[in-house]
Design an enzyme around this catalytic site. Structure first.
Site: not given
Length: 463
Positions: A318, A349
Protein backbone atom coordinates in the site's frame (compact mmCIF):
# COMPACT_ATOMS: atom_id res chain seq x y z
CA UNK A 1 -18.01 -6.54 -5.76
CA UNK A 2 -19.41 -7.31 -9.22
CA UNK A 3 -20.14 -3.61 -9.73
CA UNK A 4 -16.60 -2.82 -8.58
CA UNK A 5 -14.99 -5.15 -11.11
CA UNK A 6 -17.37 -4.02 -13.89
CA UNK A 7 -16.60 -0.36 -13.19
CA UNK A 8 -12.85 -0.92 -13.16
CA UNK A 9 -12.93 -2.86 -16.43
CA UNK A 10 -15.07 -0.16 -18.03
CA UNK A 11 -12.71 2.46 -16.59
CA UNK A 12 -9.83 0.63 -18.27
CA UNK A 13 -11.54 0.94 -21.67
CA UNK A 14 -12.45 4.56 -20.93
CA UNK A 15 -8.82 5.26 -20.01
CA UNK A 16 -7.54 4.06 -23.39
CA UNK A 17 -10.22 6.17 -25.10
CA UNK A 18 -9.35 9.16 -22.90
CA UNK A 19 -5.65 8.95 -23.83
CA UNK A 20 -6.22 8.48 -27.57
CA UNK A 21 -9.15 10.79 -28.30
CA UNK A 22 -8.97 13.30 -25.45
CA UNK A 23 -5.20 13.70 -25.34
CA UNK A 24 -3.77 17.12 -24.50
CA UNK A 25 -2.87 17.64 -28.17
CA UNK A 26 -6.53 17.18 -29.20
CA UNK A 27 -8.58 19.01 -26.55
CA UNK A 28 -8.10 21.64 -23.88
CA UNK A 29 -7.31 20.94 -20.25
CA UNK A 30 -10.82 22.06 -19.27
CA UNK A 31 -12.38 19.39 -21.51
CA UNK A 32 -10.10 16.71 -20.04
CA UNK A 33 -10.97 17.84 -16.50
CA UNK A 34 -14.69 17.82 -17.30
CA UNK A 35 -14.77 14.36 -18.88
CA UNK A 36 -12.60 12.82 -16.14
CA UNK A 37 -14.94 14.27 -13.49
CA UNK A 38 -18.21 13.27 -15.19
CA UNK A 39 -17.02 9.72 -15.77
CA UNK A 40 -15.91 9.50 -12.14
CA UNK A 41 -19.27 10.73 -10.82
CA UNK A 42 -21.09 8.22 -13.05
CA UNK A 43 -18.94 5.33 -11.82
CA UNK A 44 -19.49 6.31 -8.18
CA UNK A 45 -23.27 6.47 -8.59
CA UNK A 46 -23.35 3.21 -10.56
CA UNK A 47 -21.28 1.39 -7.93
CA UNK A 48 -22.72 2.79 -4.72
CA UNK A 49 -26.09 4.35 -5.58
CA UNK A 50 -27.36 6.85 -3.05
CA UNK A 51 -24.43 6.13 -0.73
CA UNK A 52 -22.22 8.01 -3.20
CA UNK A 53 -23.76 11.23 -1.84
CA UNK A 54 -21.26 10.93 1.03
CA UNK A 55 -18.41 11.39 -1.43
CA UNK A 56 -19.91 14.54 -2.92
CA UNK A 57 -20.83 16.04 0.47
CA UNK A 58 -17.29 15.63 1.78
CA UNK A 59 -15.77 17.03 -1.42
CA UNK A 60 -17.93 20.15 -1.37
CA UNK A 61 -17.51 20.78 2.36
CA UNK A 62 -13.76 20.78 1.99
CA UNK A 63 -13.89 22.96 -1.10
CA UNK A 64 -15.58 25.56 1.10
CA UNK A 65 -12.88 25.13 3.76
CA UNK A 66 -10.10 25.42 1.19
CA UNK A 67 -11.45 28.76 -0.04
CA UNK A 68 -12.68 30.25 3.23
CA UNK A 69 -10.14 29.11 5.82
CA UNK A 70 -6.94 31.02 6.47
CA UNK A 71 -3.86 29.48 4.88
CA UNK A 72 -2.09 28.86 8.23
CA UNK A 73 -5.04 26.69 9.30
CA UNK A 74 -6.40 25.27 6.05
CA UNK A 75 -4.59 21.95 6.46
CA UNK A 76 -5.78 21.56 10.06
CA UNK A 77 -9.44 22.29 9.30
CA UNK A 78 -9.40 20.10 6.21
CA UNK A 79 -7.82 17.23 8.14
CA UNK A 80 -10.29 17.43 11.04
CA UNK A 81 -13.36 17.65 8.79
CA UNK A 82 -12.26 14.95 6.33
CA UNK A 83 -11.12 12.47 8.99
CA UNK A 84 -14.11 13.29 11.18
CA UNK A 85 -16.60 12.68 8.38
CA UNK A 86 -14.81 9.48 7.37
CA UNK A 87 -14.90 8.23 10.97
CA UNK A 88 -18.63 8.96 11.26
CA UNK A 89 -19.22 7.00 8.07
CA UNK A 90 -17.11 4.13 9.41
CA UNK A 91 -19.29 4.09 12.53
CA UNK A 92 -22.56 4.29 10.59
CA UNK A 93 -21.73 1.48 8.18
CA UNK A 94 -21.48 -0.95 11.11
CA UNK A 95 -25.19 -0.31 11.62
CA UNK A 96 -26.07 0.00 7.92
CA UNK A 97 -24.26 -3.26 7.13
CA UNK A 98 -23.86 -6.19 9.48
CA UNK A 99 -20.88 -6.05 11.81
CA UNK A 100 -17.87 -7.77 10.33
CA UNK A 101 -19.14 -8.05 6.76
CA UNK A 102 -16.29 -7.57 4.29
CA UNK A 103 -17.98 -5.81 1.44
CA UNK A 104 -16.96 -3.30 -1.18
CA UNK A 105 -18.92 -0.20 -0.12
CA UNK A 106 -18.70 3.56 -0.31
CA UNK A 107 -16.13 3.77 2.50
CA UNK A 108 -13.32 2.70 0.13
CA UNK A 109 -13.66 5.71 -2.23
CA UNK A 110 -14.28 7.94 0.80
CA UNK A 111 -10.95 6.83 2.25
CA UNK A 112 -9.15 7.72 -1.00
CA UNK A 113 -10.88 11.10 -1.20
CA UNK A 114 -9.88 11.80 2.41
CA UNK A 115 -6.27 11.14 1.46
CA UNK A 116 -6.50 13.51 -1.49
CA UNK A 117 -8.24 16.27 0.46
CA UNK A 118 -5.66 16.26 3.24
CA UNK A 119 -2.77 15.92 0.79
CA UNK A 120 -3.91 18.95 -1.21
CA UNK A 121 -4.56 20.98 1.95
CA UNK A 122 -1.07 20.29 3.31
CA UNK A 123 0.59 21.06 -0.02
CA UNK A 124 -1.44 24.25 -0.38
CA UNK A 125 -0.35 25.26 3.11
CA UNK A 126 3.27 24.54 2.15
CA UNK A 127 3.02 26.55 -1.06
CA UNK A 128 1.34 29.67 0.29
CA UNK A 129 1.71 29.63 4.06
CA UNK A 130 5.36 28.62 4.55
CA UNK A 131 8.72 29.91 3.41
CA UNK A 132 10.79 27.79 1.02
CA UNK A 133 13.59 27.41 3.57
CA UNK A 134 11.12 25.79 5.99
CA UNK A 135 10.32 22.96 3.56
CA UNK A 136 12.04 19.71 2.79
CA UNK A 137 13.05 19.07 -0.82
CA UNK A 138 9.97 16.93 -1.40
CA UNK A 139 7.61 19.42 0.22
CA UNK A 140 9.04 22.20 -1.91
CA UNK A 141 8.65 20.14 -5.09
CA UNK A 142 5.00 19.29 -4.35
CA UNK A 143 3.94 22.64 -2.86
CA UNK A 144 0.84 24.17 -4.47
CA UNK A 145 1.18 27.92 -4.99
CA UNK A 146 -2.43 28.84 -5.86
CA UNK A 147 -5.86 27.59 -4.84
CA UNK A 148 -7.31 25.29 -7.53
CA UNK A 149 -10.45 26.20 -9.44
CA UNK A 150 -13.64 24.22 -8.78
CA UNK A 151 -13.20 22.18 -11.97
CA UNK A 152 -9.57 21.34 -11.16
CA UNK A 153 -10.52 20.45 -7.60
CA UNK A 154 -13.39 18.15 -8.64
CA UNK A 155 -11.28 16.52 -11.33
CA UNK A 156 -8.47 15.77 -8.90
CA UNK A 157 -10.79 14.24 -6.30
CA UNK A 158 -13.43 12.53 -8.47
CA UNK A 159 -11.68 11.53 -11.71
CA UNK A 160 -12.72 8.14 -13.07
CA UNK A 161 -9.19 6.66 -12.95
CA UNK A 162 -9.05 6.70 -9.14
CA UNK A 163 -12.60 7.23 -7.83
CA UNK A 164 -13.22 3.53 -7.16
CA UNK A 165 -9.91 2.11 -5.91
CA UNK A 166 -7.41 4.96 -5.93
CA UNK A 167 -4.59 5.42 -5.61
CA UNK A 168 -3.97 8.80 -4.05
CA UNK A 169 -1.67 11.00 -6.15
CA UNK A 170 -0.18 14.44 -5.69
CA UNK A 171 -2.14 17.42 -7.00
CA UNK A 172 0.75 18.86 -9.05
CA UNK A 173 1.40 15.50 -10.72
CA UNK A 174 -2.27 15.17 -11.64
CA UNK A 175 -2.52 18.68 -13.07
CA UNK A 176 0.66 18.11 -15.10
CA UNK A 177 -0.94 14.93 -16.49
CA UNK A 178 -4.14 16.72 -17.50
CA UNK A 179 -2.18 19.57 -19.11
CA UNK A 180 0.08 17.18 -21.01
CA UNK A 181 3.30 18.01 -19.10
CA UNK A 182 3.46 14.86 -16.99
CA UNK A 183 5.66 12.66 -19.21
CA UNK A 184 7.64 15.58 -20.65
CA UNK A 185 8.74 16.74 -17.17
CA UNK A 186 10.10 13.30 -16.31
CA UNK A 187 11.90 12.93 -19.67
CA UNK A 188 13.71 16.25 -19.22
CA UNK A 189 15.55 14.73 -16.26
CA UNK A 190 17.59 12.62 -18.72
CA UNK A 191 20.21 13.88 -21.18
CA UNK A 192 18.87 12.25 -24.36
CA UNK A 193 21.51 13.75 -26.66
CA UNK A 194 24.17 11.71 -24.89
CA UNK A 195 22.05 8.63 -25.56
CA UNK A 196 21.94 9.40 -29.29
CA UNK A 197 18.40 10.82 -29.48
CA UNK A 198 17.67 13.87 -31.63
CA UNK A 199 14.44 14.57 -29.75
CA UNK A 200 12.58 13.38 -26.68
CA UNK A 201 11.16 9.86 -27.00
CA UNK A 202 7.44 9.17 -26.73
CA UNK A 203 7.03 6.35 -24.17
CA UNK A 204 3.86 4.26 -24.49
CA UNK A 205 2.14 2.77 -21.43
CA UNK A 206 0.73 -0.18 -23.38
CA UNK A 207 3.48 -2.62 -22.34
CA UNK A 208 3.16 -1.65 -18.67
CA UNK A 209 -0.63 -1.98 -18.84
CA UNK A 210 -0.46 -5.45 -20.40
CA UNK A 211 2.07 -6.61 -17.80
CA UNK A 212 -0.11 -5.35 -14.95
CA UNK A 213 -3.21 -6.94 -16.43
CA UNK A 214 -1.37 -10.28 -16.44
CA UNK A 215 -0.62 -9.82 -12.72
CA UNK A 216 -4.27 -8.93 -12.20
CA UNK A 217 -5.42 -12.12 -13.94
CA UNK A 218 -3.05 -14.33 -11.92
CA UNK A 219 -4.16 -12.59 -8.70
CA UNK A 220 -7.81 -13.20 -9.59
CA UNK A 221 -7.16 -16.90 -10.19
CA UNK A 222 -5.31 -17.19 -6.89
CA UNK A 223 -8.13 -15.39 -5.12
CA UNK A 224 -10.75 -17.76 -6.52
CA UNK A 225 -8.72 -20.88 -5.76
CA UNK A 226 -6.85 -20.07 -2.54
CA UNK A 227 -8.52 -17.32 -0.53
CA UNK A 228 -11.80 -19.09 0.15
CA UNK A 229 -10.10 -22.45 0.77
CA UNK A 230 -7.84 -21.06 3.50
CA UNK A 231 -9.99 -18.83 5.72
CA UNK A 232 -8.32 -16.89 8.50
CA UNK A 233 -11.09 -17.96 10.91
CA UNK A 234 -9.79 -21.54 10.92
CA UNK A 235 -6.66 -20.38 12.76
CA UNK A 236 -8.76 -20.01 15.95
CA UNK A 237 -10.95 -23.07 15.45
CA UNK A 238 -11.04 -25.07 18.71
CA UNK A 239 -10.38 -28.42 17.05
CA UNK A 240 -7.46 -26.94 15.09
CA UNK A 241 -5.96 -25.42 18.25
CA UNK A 242 -6.32 -28.65 20.24
CA UNK A 243 -4.76 -30.96 17.65
CA UNK A 244 -2.10 -28.76 16.02
CA UNK A 245 1.31 -28.05 17.59
CA UNK A 246 2.59 -24.51 17.86
CA UNK A 247 5.07 -24.61 14.95
CA UNK A 248 2.42 -26.09 12.66
CA UNK A 249 0.05 -23.31 13.65
CA UNK A 250 2.73 -20.78 12.73
CA UNK A 251 3.12 -22.44 9.33
CA UNK A 252 -0.63 -22.41 8.72
CA UNK A 253 -0.78 -18.75 9.78
CA UNK A 254 1.72 -17.96 7.03
CA UNK A 255 -0.37 -19.90 4.49
CA UNK A 256 -3.67 -18.18 5.33
CA UNK A 257 -2.00 -14.77 5.29
CA UNK A 258 -0.58 -15.50 1.84
CA UNK A 259 -4.04 -16.61 0.71
CA UNK A 260 -5.54 -13.28 1.84
CA UNK A 261 -3.19 -11.18 -0.32
CA UNK A 262 -4.41 -11.85 -3.92
CA UNK A 263 -7.54 -9.69 -3.58
CA UNK A 264 -5.34 -6.70 -2.71
CA UNK A 265 -2.90 -7.53 -5.50
CA UNK A 266 -5.87 -7.71 -7.89
CA UNK A 267 -7.55 -4.45 -6.89
CA UNK A 268 -4.41 -2.30 -6.60
CA UNK A 269 -2.73 -3.59 -9.76
CA UNK A 270 -5.89 -3.12 -11.80
CA UNK A 271 -6.26 0.44 -10.48
CA UNK A 272 -2.63 1.12 -11.44
CA UNK A 273 -3.27 -0.25 -14.95
CA UNK A 274 -6.30 2.02 -15.37
CA UNK A 275 -4.23 5.11 -14.61
CA UNK A 276 -1.41 3.97 -16.90
CA UNK A 277 -3.88 3.30 -19.73
CA UNK A 278 -4.96 6.94 -19.48
CA UNK A 279 -1.30 8.01 -19.75
CA UNK A 280 -0.84 8.77 -16.06
CA UNK A 281 1.83 7.22 -13.87
CA UNK A 282 5.07 7.72 -15.80
CA UNK A 283 7.92 7.99 -13.31
CA UNK A 284 11.00 8.32 -15.52
CA UNK A 285 13.79 6.14 -16.85
CA UNK A 286 15.77 3.59 -14.82
CA UNK A 287 19.51 2.86 -15.01
CA UNK A 288 19.01 0.42 -17.90
CA UNK A 289 17.11 2.99 -19.95
CA UNK A 290 13.71 1.34 -19.40
CA UNK A 291 10.65 3.56 -19.16
CA UNK A 292 9.01 3.17 -15.75
CA UNK A 293 5.27 3.45 -15.15
CA UNK A 294 5.22 3.01 -11.39
CA UNK A 295 4.58 6.53 -10.09
CA UNK A 296 1.18 5.41 -8.77
CA UNK A 297 1.95 1.76 -8.05
CA UNK A 298 0.56 0.65 -4.71
CA UNK A 299 2.72 -2.41 -4.18
CA UNK A 300 5.91 -4.16 -5.18
CA UNK A 301 5.10 -7.85 -4.96
CA UNK A 302 8.68 -9.08 -5.22
CA UNK A 303 9.89 -6.80 -2.42
CA UNK A 304 6.91 -7.78 -0.27
CA UNK A 305 7.50 -11.50 -0.61
CA UNK A 306 11.27 -11.20 -0.12
CA UNK A 307 11.24 -8.52 2.60
CA UNK A 308 13.92 -9.02 5.25
CA UNK A 309 12.69 -6.28 7.57
CA UNK A 310 9.35 -5.04 8.86
CA UNK A 311 10.14 -1.60 7.44
CA UNK A 312 10.85 -3.00 3.96
CA UNK A 313 7.56 -4.89 4.01
CA UNK A 314 5.54 -1.83 5.03
CA UNK A 315 7.25 0.40 2.45
CA UNK A 316 6.23 -1.92 -0.39
CA UNK A 317 2.66 -2.63 0.75
CA UNK A 318 0.00 0.00 0.00
CA UNK A 319 2.78 2.34 -1.09
CA UNK A 320 0.64 5.41 -1.83
CA UNK A 321 -1.09 5.23 1.56
CA UNK A 322 2.32 4.98 3.25
CA UNK A 323 3.42 8.05 1.29
CA UNK A 324 0.26 9.89 2.36
CA UNK A 325 0.85 9.01 6.02
CA UNK A 326 4.42 10.26 5.75
CA UNK A 327 3.45 13.56 4.11
CA UNK A 328 0.49 14.52 6.30
CA UNK A 329 1.54 12.96 9.62
CA UNK A 330 5.08 11.64 10.03
CA UNK A 331 6.85 14.67 8.50
CA UNK A 332 4.64 17.11 10.44
CA UNK A 333 4.25 15.41 13.82
CA UNK A 334 5.93 17.46 16.58
CA UNK A 335 6.60 14.32 18.66
CA UNK A 336 6.34 10.51 18.50
CA UNK A 337 5.96 10.46 14.71
CA UNK A 338 6.01 6.65 14.42
CA UNK A 339 3.29 6.11 17.01
CA UNK A 340 1.08 8.91 15.67
CA UNK A 341 1.45 7.60 12.12
CA UNK A 342 0.33 4.10 13.10
CA UNK A 343 -2.62 5.50 15.07
CA UNK A 344 -3.71 7.66 12.12
CA UNK A 345 -3.46 4.63 9.84
CA UNK A 346 -5.74 2.66 12.16
CA UNK A 347 -8.26 5.51 12.39
CA UNK A 348 -8.26 5.93 8.60
CA UNK A 349 -8.97 2.23 8.07
CA UNK A 350 -11.99 2.23 10.38
CA UNK A 351 -13.21 1.58 13.91
CA UNK A 352 -13.03 -2.20 14.12
CA UNK A 353 -10.95 -3.15 17.19
CA UNK A 354 -8.87 -5.54 15.11
CA UNK A 355 -7.41 -2.60 13.19
CA UNK A 356 -6.12 -1.06 16.42
CA UNK A 357 -4.66 -4.35 17.63
CA UNK A 358 -2.82 -4.58 14.31
CA UNK A 359 -1.40 -1.08 14.25
CA UNK A 360 -0.52 -0.89 17.95
CA UNK A 361 1.26 -4.23 17.61
CA UNK A 362 2.92 -2.79 14.51
CA UNK A 363 4.36 0.09 16.55
CA UNK A 364 5.93 -2.32 19.01
CA UNK A 365 7.37 -4.63 16.36
CA UNK A 366 8.65 -1.73 14.24
CA UNK A 367 10.57 -0.25 17.17
CA UNK A 368 11.98 -3.67 18.12
CA UNK A 369 12.99 -4.47 14.54
CA UNK A 370 14.70 -1.09 14.25
CA UNK A 371 16.63 -1.72 17.46
CA UNK A 372 17.80 -5.15 16.29
CA UNK A 373 18.86 -3.86 12.89
CA UNK A 374 20.77 -0.89 14.31
CA UNK A 375 22.57 -2.94 16.94
CA UNK A 376 23.19 -6.28 15.20
CA UNK A 377 23.17 -6.04 11.42
CA UNK A 378 26.72 -4.71 11.01
CA UNK A 379 28.13 -7.85 12.63
CA UNK A 380 26.85 -9.94 9.70
CA UNK A 381 28.26 -7.86 6.84
CA UNK A 382 31.86 -9.07 7.09
CA UNK A 383 31.36 -12.13 4.85
CA UNK A 384 28.93 -13.39 2.23
CA UNK A 385 27.87 -16.54 4.16
CA UNK A 386 27.07 -14.49 7.27
CA UNK A 387 25.09 -11.98 5.21
CA UNK A 388 23.10 -14.79 3.54
CA UNK A 389 22.39 -16.41 6.92
CA UNK A 390 21.28 -13.02 8.30
CA UNK A 391 18.97 -12.44 5.32
CA UNK A 392 17.39 -15.90 5.60
CA UNK A 393 16.71 -15.54 9.32
CA UNK A 394 15.38 -11.99 9.03
CA UNK A 395 13.15 -13.03 6.09
CA UNK A 396 11.57 -15.80 8.17
CA UNK A 397 11.11 -13.56 11.21
CA UNK A 398 9.73 -10.68 9.11
CA UNK A 399 7.16 -12.83 7.32
CA UNK A 400 5.98 -14.43 10.58
CA UNK A 401 5.91 -11.05 12.33
CA UNK A 402 3.74 -9.62 9.57
CA UNK A 403 1.36 -12.59 9.77
CA UNK A 404 1.16 -12.21 13.56
CA UNK A 405 0.49 -8.48 13.22
CA UNK A 406 -2.15 -8.50 10.46
CA UNK A 407 -4.29 -11.42 11.69
CA UNK A 408 -6.47 -9.11 13.88
CA UNK A 409 -6.93 -6.84 10.84
CA UNK A 410 -8.83 -9.70 9.18
CA UNK A 411 -10.59 -10.97 12.31
CA UNK A 412 -11.88 -7.46 13.18
CA UNK A 413 -13.40 -8.19 16.60
CA UNK A 414 -11.85 -8.32 20.08
CA UNK A 415 -12.78 -11.87 21.09
CA UNK A 416 -11.21 -13.73 18.13
CA UNK A 417 -8.16 -11.46 18.30
CA UNK A 418 -7.51 -12.25 21.97
CA UNK A 419 -8.12 -15.93 21.29
CA UNK A 420 -5.62 -15.84 18.44
CA UNK A 421 -2.92 -14.08 20.46
CA UNK A 422 -3.43 -16.47 23.38
CA UNK A 423 -2.96 -19.39 20.99
CA UNK A 424 0.29 -17.74 19.87
CA UNK A 425 1.31 -17.18 23.52
CA UNK A 426 1.73 -13.45 22.74
CA UNK A 427 5.24 -14.42 21.64
CA UNK A 428 5.89 -11.46 19.32
CA UNK A 429 4.70 -8.97 21.91
CA UNK A 430 6.93 -10.53 24.56
CA UNK A 431 9.98 -10.76 22.30
CA UNK A 432 9.56 -7.16 21.13
CA UNK A 433 9.34 -5.86 24.70
CA UNK A 434 12.43 -7.84 25.71
CA UNK A 435 14.35 -6.44 22.73
CA UNK A 436 13.40 -2.87 23.60
CA UNK A 437 14.42 -3.42 27.23
CA UNK A 438 17.76 -5.04 26.41
CA UNK A 439 19.02 -3.16 23.34
CA UNK A 440 19.83 0.56 23.19
CA UNK A 441 17.58 2.59 20.92
CA UNK A 442 19.24 5.13 18.67
CA UNK A 443 17.25 8.34 18.13
CA UNK A 444 15.78 8.71 14.65
CA UNK A 445 16.31 11.84 12.59
CA UNK A 446 13.00 13.60 11.97
CA UNK A 447 12.76 15.16 8.53
CA UNK A 448 10.30 17.87 9.58
CA UNK A 449 13.16 19.60 11.37
CA UNK A 450 15.50 19.50 8.36
CA UNK A 451 14.79 22.33 5.93
CA UNK A 452 15.53 21.75 2.28
CA UNK A 453 18.36 24.25 2.06
CA UNK A 454 19.87 23.76 5.51
CA UNK A 455 23.22 23.00 3.92
CA UNK A 456 23.09 26.26 1.98
CA UNK A 457 22.25 28.21 5.13
CA UNK A 458 25.17 26.64 6.97
CA UNK A 459 27.49 27.49 4.10
CA UNK A 460 26.36 31.12 4.12
CA UNK A 461 26.83 31.35 7.90
CA UNK A 462 30.33 29.91 7.69
CA UNK A 463 31.31 32.44 5.05
Amino acid sequence: QINFVACQLFALLAAFWFRIYLGPSHVSSAVRHAFATLFGIYFAVFCFGWYSIHLFVLVMMNYGIMNMASIPNVHRYSFVVAMGYLTLCHISRIYIFHYGILTTDFSGPLMIITQKITTLACQLHDGIGRQAEELTAEQNRLAVKTRPSLLEYLSYLLNFMSIIAGPCSNYKDYIAFIEGRHVHMKLLEVNWKQKGYDRLPDPSPTGAVMYKLCITLVSLILFLTLTKNFPMAYIIDNEFLDKTPFLSRLGYLYVVTQAAKPKYYFAWTLADAVNNAAGYGFSGVDERGTFRWDLLSNLNIWNIETATSFKMYIENWNIQTAAWLKRVCYDRAPWYPTALTFILSALWHGIYPGYYFTFLTGILITLAARAIRNNCRHYFLSSVPLKIAYDVVTWIVTQLAVCYTVAPFVMLAVEPTIKFYKSMYFHMHILSILVLLMLPIRPQAHSVRKPRNQAVQNSVKSK
